[in-house]
Design a protein around this motif. Structure first.
Motif, mmCIF file in Angstrom:
data_model
loop_
_atom_site.group_PDB
_atom_site.id
_atom_site.type_symbol
_atom_site.label_atom_id
_atom_site.label_comp_id
_atom_site.label_asym_id
_atom_site.label_seq_id
_atom_site.Cartn_x
_atom_site.Cartn_y
_atom_site.Cartn_z
ATOM 1 N N MET A 39 0.816 -1.212 0.000
ATOM 2 C CA MET A 39 0.000 0.000 0.000
ATOM 3 C C MET A 39 0.852 1.266 0.000
ATOM 4 S SD MET A 39 -2.905 -1.407 -0.041
ATOM 5 C CE MET A 39 -3.996 -0.028 0.183
ATOM 6 N N LEU A 40 0.391 2.260 -0.768
ATOM 7 C CA LEU A 40 1.012 3.578 -0.714
ATOM 8 C C LEU A 40 0.627 4.262 0.588
ATOM 9 C CD1 LEU A 40 0.412 5.087 -4.270
ATOM 10 C CD2 LEU A 40 2.474 4.003 -3.381
ATOM 11 N N GLU A 41 1.523 5.083 1.090
ATOM 12 C CA GLU A 41 1.240 5.886 2.264
ATOM 13 C C GLU A 41 0.689 7.234 1.812
ATOM 14 O OE1 GLU A 41 4.953 5.943 4.387
ATOM 15 O OE2 GLU A 41 4.856 3.785 4.784
ATOM 16 N N ILE A 42 -0.139 7.859 2.638
ATOM 17 C CA ILE A 42 -0.694 9.169 2.315
ATOM 18 C C ILE A 42 0.454 10.143 2.059
ATOM 19 C CG2 ILE A 42 -2.044 11.126 3.204
ATOM 20 C CD1 ILE A 42 -3.747 8.698 2.520
ATOM 21 N N GLY A 43 0.371 10.878 0.959
ATOM 22 C CA GLY A 43 1.391 11.851 0.606
ATOM 23 C C GLY A 43 2.580 11.273 -0.146
ATOM 24 N N GLU A 44 2.626 9.979 -0.338
ATOM 25 C CA GLU A 44 3.738 9.325 -1.017
ATOM 26 C C GLU A 44 3.447 9.243 -2.518
ATOM 27 O OE1 GLU A 44 6.354 5.520 0.242
ATOM 28 O OE2 GLU A 44 4.209 5.109 0.013
ATOM 29 N N THR A 45 4.426 9.528 -3.345
ATOM 30 C CA THR A 45 4.231 9.389 -4.783
ATOM 31 C C THR A 45 4.249 7.910 -5.168
ATOM 32 O OG1 THR A 45 6.565 9.456 -5.395
ATOM 33 C CG2 THR A 45 5.405 11.593 -5.198
ATOM 34 N N VAL A 46 3.677 7.610 -6.327
ATOM 35 C CA VAL A 46 3.658 6.223 -6.793
ATOM 36 C C VAL A 46 5.076 5.671 -6.957
ATOM 37 C CG1 VAL A 46 2.972 4.702 -8.696
ATOM 38 C CG2 VAL A 46 1.354 6.407 -7.806
ATOM 39 N N PRO A 47 5.992 6.372 -7.649
ATOM 40 C CA PRO A 47 7.350 5.829 -7.782
ATOM 41 C C PRO A 47 8.058 5.646 -6.437
ATOM 42 C CG PRO A 47 7.013 7.604 -9.357
ATOM 43 C CD PRO A 47 5.830 7.604 -8.443
#
Length: 144
Positions: A39-47
């Protein structure tokens, strides 16, 4: 502005080597073979999230090469972006999220991984426009 519904977003990596093999990790909790990701974290870009997840789960530093597919779990609403990646450095390291690693051929991916995870890797390896696929958590239900 009203609160908008949020769909969880995850990333998965089809990490390839120079021989056309793809990296799989075995999850210690259930023994399944899967691609690295999470899972991505809030505020984290996809790359950034992709690189972080691969580093945390494998010890490898990777660079995304291309988007392989977009998957949507119609049961949970989770969106998964799958990328083909190449290794920049690091060393495979067993950890709490990966009890074993194996470099697999596409046929081994089909045989050893659950359909949803195998599809993500095989889509990322294909040299075609990234498909959008719907699934119910176990089986593919549609390709858009």
């Amino acid at each position: 502005m009203a609160d908008l519904p949020r769909h969880p977003v995850a990333v998965a990596a089809a990490v390839t080597d120079d021989n056309g093999l793809v990296l799989a990790l075995r999850r210690p909790e259930d023994g399944r073979w899967e691609p690295p990701g999470g899972m991505l974290e809030i505020g984290e870009t996809v790359p950034d999230g992709l690189r972080r997840e691969v580093r945390e789960e494998t010890g490898l530093e990777v660079a995304p090469v291309r988007l392989g597919a977009v998957y949507q779990n119609t049961t949970t609403g989770t969106i998964v972006l799958t990328f083909r990646c190449r290794v920049l450095g690091g060393r495979l390291t067993v950890n709490d999220e990966a009890s074993e690693f194996r470099w697999m051929t596409p046929d081994e991916v089909r045989e050893r991984m659950p359909e949803i995870f195998a599809g993500r890797i095989l889509d990322a390896l294909a040299d075609v426009e990234a498909p959008v696929r719907l699934h119910d958590g176990r089986r593919l239900t549609a390709r858009l």
